[in-house]
Motif scaffolding. Structure first.
Motif, mmCIF file in Angstrom:
data_model
loop_
_atom_site.group_PDB
_atom_site.id
_atom_site.type_symbol
_atom_site.label_atom_id
_atom_site.label_comp_id
_atom_site.label_asym_id
_atom_site.label_seq_id
_atom_site.Cartn_x
_atom_site.Cartn_y
_atom_site.Cartn_z
ATOM 1 N N ARG A 62 0.901 -10.375 -4.159
ATOM 2 C CA ARG A 62 -0.251 -10.021 -3.325
ATOM 3 C C ARG A 62 -0.074 -8.652 -2.699
ATOM 4 N NH1 ARG A 62 -0.522 -15.733 -1.664
ATOM 5 N NH2 ARG A 62 0.957 -15.200 -0.046
ATOM 6 N N ASN A 66 -2.785 -6.123 -3.841
ATOM 7 C CA ASN A 66 -3.801 -5.842 -2.836
ATOM 8 C C ASN A 66 -3.592 -4.540 -2.091
ATOM 9 O OD1 ASN A 66 -5.226 -8.206 -3.338
ATOM 10 N ND2 ASN A 66 -3.958 -9.382 -1.949
ATOM 11 N N LEU A 67 -2.348 -4.245 -1.801
ATOM 12 C CA LEU A 67 -2.091 -3.046 -1.010
ATOM 13 C C LEU A 67 -1.447 -1.934 -1.823
ATOM 14 C CD1 LEU A 67 -0.868 -4.527 2.365
ATOM 15 C CD2 LEU A 67 -3.177 -3.963 1.609
ATOM 16 N N ILE A 116 -0.797 -5.045 8.949
ATOM 17 C CA ILE A 116 -2.157 -5.466 9.300
ATOM 18 C C ILE A 116 -3.075 -4.254 9.439
ATOM 19 C CG2 ILE A 116 -3.546 -6.526 11.121
ATOM 20 C CD1 ILE A 116 -1.237 -8.496 11.552
ATOM 21 N N MET A 119 -3.987 -3.137 6.084
ATOM 22 C CA MET A 119 -4.976 -4.026 5.478
ATOM 23 C C MET A 119 -6.355 -3.760 6.055
ATOM 24 S SD MET A 119 -2.933 -7.635 5.150
ATOM 25 C CE MET A 119 -1.146 -7.584 5.184
ATOM 26 N N ILE A 123 -9.569 -2.755 3.944
ATOM 27 C CA ILE A 123 -10.806 -3.536 3.980
ATOM 28 C C ILE A 123 -11.985 -2.622 4.285
ATOM 29 C CG2 ILE A 123 -12.089 -5.278 5.287
ATOM 30 C CD1 ILE A 123 -9.368 -6.729 5.680
ATOM 31 N N VAL A 126 -12.645 -0.052 1.328
ATOM 32 C CA VAL A 126 -13.189 -0.715 0.141
ATOM 33 C C VAL A 126 -14.623 -1.171 0.417
ATOM 34 C CG1 VAL A 126 -12.972 -2.666 -1.435
ATOM 35 C CG2 VAL A 126 -10.933 -1.438 -0.706
ATOM 36 N N THR A 127 -14.848 -1.643 1.617
ATOM 37 C CA THR A 127 -16.203 -2.068 1.973
ATOM 38 C C THR A 127 -17.182 -0.899 1.909
ATOM 39 O OG1 THR A 127 -15.326 -3.795 3.417
ATOM 40 C CG2 THR A 127 -17.615 -3.129 3.771
ATOM 41 N N ARG A 130 -17.797 -0.174 -1.612
ATOM 42 C CA ARG A 130 -18.662 -1.195 -2.181
ATOM 43 C C ARG A 130 -20.118 -0.899 -1.871
ATOM 44 N NH1 ARG A 130 -21.078 -6.525 -2.539
ATOM 45 N NH2 ARG A 130 -22.469 -5.650 -0.994
ATOM 46 N N ASP B 120 -15.394 -6.736 -4.331
ATOM 47 C CA ASP B 120 -15.617 -7.946 -3.532
ATOM 48 C C ASP B 120 -14.375 -8.828 -3.557
ATOM 49 O OD1 ASP B 120 -18.089 -7.289 -2.656
ATOM 50 O OD2 ASP B 120 -19.171 -8.344 -4.243
ATOM 51 N N LYS B 122 -11.389 -7.879 -4.028
ATOM 52 C CA LYS B 122 -10.331 -7.225 -3.251
ATOM 53 C C LYS B 122 -10.561 -7.391 -1.757
ATOM 54 C CE LYS B 122 -7.434 -4.659 -4.505
ATOM 55 N NZ LYS B 122 -6.405 -3.761 -5.032
ATOM 56 N N ILE B 123 -11.772 -7.203 -1.342
ATOM 57 C CA ILE B 123 -12.093 -7.382 0.077
ATOM 58 C C ILE B 123 -11.718 -8.790 0.527
ATOM 59 C CG2 ILE B 123 -14.002 -7.602 1.713
ATOM 60 C CD1 ILE B 123 -15.395 -5.333 0.119
ATOM 61 N N SER B 125 -9.599 -10.986 -0.893
ATOM 62 C CA SER B 125 -8.176 -11.332 -0.913
ATOM 63 C C SER B 125 -7.400 -10.572 0.149
ATOM 64 C CB SER B 125 -7.588 -11.098 -2.299
ATOM 65 O OG SER B 125 -7.686 -9.741 -2.649
ATOM 66 N N VAL B 126 -7.797 -9.340 0.409
ATOM 67 C CA VAL B 126 -7.114 -8.598 1.473
ATOM 68 C C VAL B 126 -7.433 -9.216 2.831
ATOM 69 C CG1 VAL B 126 -6.888 -6.385 2.655
ATOM 70 C CG2 VAL B 126 -7.057 -6.442 0.182
ATOM 71 N N THR B 127 -8.668 -9.650 2.986
ATOM 72 C CA THR B 127 -9.046 -10.292 4.242
ATOM 73 C C THR B 127 -8.248 -11.576 4.463
ATOM 74 O OG1 THR B 127 -11.276 -9.389 4.097
ATOM 75 C CG2 THR B 127 -10.958 -11.285 5.545
ATOM 76 N N MET B 129 -5.395 -12.252 3.240
ATOM 77 C CA MET B 129 -4.027 -11.826 3.505
ATOM 78 C C MET B 129 -3.892 -11.379 4.952
ATOM 79 S SD MET B 129 -2.068 -9.283 0.980
ATOM 80 C CE MET B 129 -0.303 -9.127 1.013
ATOM 81 N N ARG B 130 -4.863 -10.615 5.371
ATOM 82 C CA ARG B 130 -4.841 -10.132 6.743
ATOM 83 C C ARG B 130 -4.782 -11.293 7.729
ATOM 84 N NH1 ARG B 130 -7.124 -7.684 11.566
ATOM 85 N NH2 ARG B 130 -7.779 -9.800 11.971
ATOM 86 N N ARG B 132 -3.660 -14.297 7.251
ATOM 87 C CA ARG B 132 -2.338 -14.925 7.216
ATOM 88 C C ARG B 132 -1.337 -14.130 8.045
ATOM 89 N NH1 ARG B 132 -3.401 -16.371 1.881
ATOM 90 N NH2 ARG B 132 -2.596 -14.405 1.099
#
Lengths: 156, 156
Positions: A62, A66-67, A116, A119, A123, A126-127, A130, B120, B122-123, B125-127, B129-130, B132
DNA sequence: TACGCACCTGACGTCAACGTTAGGTTTCGC
DNA sequence: GCGAAACCTAACGTTGACGTCAGGTGCGTA
């Protein structure tokens, strides 16, 4: 009924690969760079992993996916985590260890904070991306239906 | 007042690098793999770029940074975009080109759809993860304040 | 017009993250 | 107890994305 596992829930390489999209080579490489370690070996030298390692691997994947962090950075993260964990496991509770506990906890907290933050940044960017592409898609869909005018500056 | 640029707004390598975190080598490499091209050259052979290329470069950097896609994939995305763009620029509007326009538009739309889907995912899964890691952080902060009990299984 | 810096084209070097091959050993189902 | 498939170590190969160097040319300015 030939039970392969020695300890309850020890996993062979194959069993791990059934759960995760990896190759044996990758498993060995991650061990080489200190990311994981087999919980034990068979008498013949074959690696055996526990479920905790599988979770660790998932975390690694992950972080990578992800990162986009390097294995080196991942190791630092997991190390901070593990140092603290190890300390918690040990029952020594004298003043010395208390000091060290605070130190390790603070270090881990700092690592977490930075992660964090990273991340959150991801987020957000990427948003934003998007949304830009969503707009492009809308335009293209409109274009596809209505054709396009020579000069797109003209409203209609 | 010695204006360097020949065409209005043509940028030297240096001028581009002032806007973006790149090296000259990277610029040449991206050209090598077909991601960009100088809009012109000086009589002496020095590259000149236009502002559109700078935006293209920004897009490339975002795709790399945010989604971690390879330059090869980026090229495919930009190619689909450019093929459509080029077609729109050309004024030929006979039936042949109309067919082709639809084809290119559809291709581009498909590319966009997949990209957006990827973003989407990625957003999401990163969210996840964040969240967690946020939880871990909370625990660690609590732990830091209150110390920890031997058996964390006990609720209180 | 001379100087220093930016730029040019090859071409070879580098680094992370594995892939692949060689040559042998272990495990497991039959 | 045997054969195929999984695994082992050791070592070299590969790929993407550039870095770096050599040896020469162009450009703006004092």
């Amino acid at each position: 009924m030939t039970v392969t596992e020695q300890e309850p829930g020890e996993l062979t390489v194959e069993a791990v690969l059934r759960q995760l999209p990896l190759t044996p080579r990758t498993l060995r490489y991650y061990e080489e760079v200190g990311l994981i370690a087999p919980s034990s070996r068979t008498s013949g030298g074959h690696r055996l992993y526990d479920q905790k390692t599988v979770e660790r691997l998932q975390q690694i994947l992950r972080l990578k996916e992800n990162l986009g962090v390097s294995l080196q950075e991942i190791r630092e993260i997991l190390d901070a985590e593990q140092a603290l964990d190890a300390l918690r496991q040990s029952f020594h509770q004298n003043r010395q260890d208390h000091e060290r506990q605070l130190e390790y906890t603070d270090r881990y907290i700092e690592v977490l904070r930075q992660l964090i933050e990273k991340m959150d940044e991801k987020i957000e960017s990427v948003t934003a991306m998007r949304d830009r592409y969503q707009e492009r898609l809308q335009k293209s869909l409109y274009f596809r239906e209505n054709g396009f005018r020579k000069n797109e500056t003209e409203g209609e």
